[in-house]
Write a protein that holds these residues in place. Structure first.
Motif, PDB file in Angstrom:
ATOM      1  N   ASP A   1       0.920  -1.392  -0.010  1.00 20.67           N
ATOM      2  CA  ASP A   1      -0.149  -0.042  -0.055  1.00 20.67           C
ATOM      3  C   ASP A   1       0.888   1.163   0.069  1.00 20.67           C
ATOM      4  OD1 ASP A   1      -2.148  -1.533   0.045  1.00 20.67           O
ATOM      5  OD2 ASP A   1      -2.718  -0.897   2.123  1.00 20.67           O
ATOM      6  N   THR A   2       0.636   2.196  -0.646  1.00 19.16           N
ATOM      7  CA  THR A   2       1.078   3.532  -0.865  1.00 19.16           C
ATOM      8  C   THR A   2      -0.163   4.707  -0.714  1.00 19.16           C
ATOM      9  OG1 THR A   2       0.697   3.787  -3.365  1.00 19.16           O
ATOM     10  CG2 THR A   2       2.796   2.787  -2.361  1.00 19.16           C
ATOM     11  N   PHE A   3       0.362   5.552  -0.082  1.00 22.99           N
ATOM     12  CA  PHE A   3      -0.663   6.735   0.065  1.00 22.99           C
ATOM     13  C   PHE A   3      -0.038   8.013  -0.261  1.00 22.99           C
ATOM     14  CE2 PHE A   3      -1.945   3.486   2.907  1.00 22.99           C
ATOM     15  CZ  PHE A   3      -3.280   3.407   2.820  1.00 22.99           C
TER      16      PHE A   3
ATOM     17  N   ALA B   1      -6.135   1.418   1.320  1.00 29.35           N
ATOM     18  CA  ALA B   1      -6.893   2.432   0.353  1.00 29.35           C
ATOM     19  C   ALA B   1      -8.386   2.234   0.352  1.00 29.35           C
ATOM     20  CB  ALA B   1      -6.040   2.271  -1.044  1.00 29.35           C
ATOM     21  N   LEU B   2      -8.897   3.271   0.208  1.00 34.41           N
ATOM     22  CA  LEU B   2     -10.531   3.093   0.155  1.00 34.41           C
ATOM     23  C   LEU B   2     -10.888   2.398  -1.046  1.00 34.41           C
ATOM     24  CD1 LEU B   2     -13.126   3.729   1.405  1.00 34.41           C
ATOM     25  CD2 LEU B   2     -13.223   5.647  -0.147  1.00 34.41           C
TER      26      LEU B   2
ATOM     27  N   VAL C   1      -2.734  12.382   5.601  1.00 24.95           N
ATOM     28  CA  VAL C   1      -2.514  13.679   5.836  1.00 24.95           C
ATOM     29  C   VAL C   1      -0.723  13.541   5.844  1.00 24.95           C
ATOM     30  CG1 VAL C   1      -4.278  14.573   7.125  1.00 24.95           C
ATOM     31  CG2 VAL C   1      -2.241  13.534   8.182  1.00 24.95           C
ATOM     32  N   THR C   2      -0.227  12.461   5.493  1.00 22.98           N
ATOM     33  CA  THR C   2       1.102  12.355   4.861  1.00 22.98           C
ATOM     34  C   THR C   2       1.231  11.244   3.881  1.00 22.98           C
ATOM     35  OG1 THR C   2       1.622  10.476   6.662  1.00 22.98           O
ATOM     36  CG2 THR C   2       1.990  12.812   7.278  1.00 22.98           C
TER      37      THR C   2
ATOM     38  N   ALA D   1       6.669   1.642   3.996  1.00 23.85           N
ATOM     39  CA  ALA D   1       6.237   2.365   5.305  1.00 23.85           C
ATOM     40  C   ALA D   1       5.396   1.529   5.986  1.00 23.85           C
ATOM     41  CB  ALA D   1       5.785   3.758   5.082  1.00 23.85           C
ATOM     42  N   SER D   2       5.528   1.536   7.382  1.00 17.88           N
ATOM     43  CA  SER D   2       4.489   0.533   8.002  1.00 17.88           C
ATOM     44  C   SER D   2       3.535   1.234   8.544  1.00 17.88           C
ATOM     45  CB  SER D   2       5.304  -0.108   9.368  1.00 17.88           C
ATOM     46  OG  SER D   2       6.001   0.964  10.224  1.00 17.88           O
ATOM     47  N   THR D   3       3.348   2.762   8.644  1.00 18.84           N
ATOM     48  CA  THR D   3       2.397   3.740   9.129  1.00 18.84           C
ATOM     49  C   THR D   3       1.921   4.958   8.278  1.00 18.84           C
ATOM     50  OG1 THR D   3       4.054   5.085  10.411  1.00 18.84           O
ATOM     51  CG2 THR D   3       2.919   3.071  11.552  1.00 18.84           C
ATOM     52  N   VAL D   4       1.059   5.314   8.593  1.00 20.06           N
ATOM     53  CA  VAL D   4       0.508   6.394   7.750  1.00 20.06           C
ATOM     54  C   VAL D   4      -0.190   7.311   8.558  1.00 20.06           C
ATOM     55  CG1 VAL D   4      -1.400   5.534   6.937  1.00 20.06           C
ATOM     56  CG2 VAL D   4      -0.448   7.446   5.678  1.00 20.06           C
TER      57      VAL D   4
END
Length: 107
Positions: free
Chosen positions: A61-63, A80-81, A91-92, A98-101
């Motif tokens: 997953d990427t954001f 992701a929706l 918001v980042t 990455a393990s968090t967002v």
């Protein structure tokens, strides 16, 4: 206002499963972050507004900032929706590794 109950920044609900403080709690379209540990079926306060750093799948997953997110309650993480209920917005940015967002709750 005679019908005002509370601001809604935090509400108390019965825990749908055993929850740990700081983890996501979802019942249908209602989502929040547990303020305390709580056994299944007991009352737990959940924060329904604010920005929280939440776990995500750390290999795919990427954001980007502004991406809508939903909660994967099987794996206790944001995704992701797709077809679930939107819980908030990233918001980042977060890379696939990455393990968090950071997410602002939709509350």
């Amino acid at each position: 206002m005679k019908n005002f109950i509370q601001t809604g920044d935090s509400i108390t609900i019965p825990a749908p499963v055993t929850v740990t403080s700081g983890t996501g709690v979802q019942i249908g379209a209602l989502f929040g972050i547990a303020a305390t540990d709580a056994p299944n079926g007991t009352d737990v306060a959940i924060a329904t507004r604010g920005v929280f750093e939440l776990p995500k799948e750390a290999t795919t997953d990427t954001f980007e900032v502004g991406d809508a997110v939903e909660w994967d309650d099987v794996n206790d993480r944001v995704t992701a929706l797709a077809s679930g209920a939107q819980i908030g917005v990233a918001v980042t940015a977060a890379t696939a590794t990455a393990s968090t967002v950071r997410v602002i709750l939709k509350g």
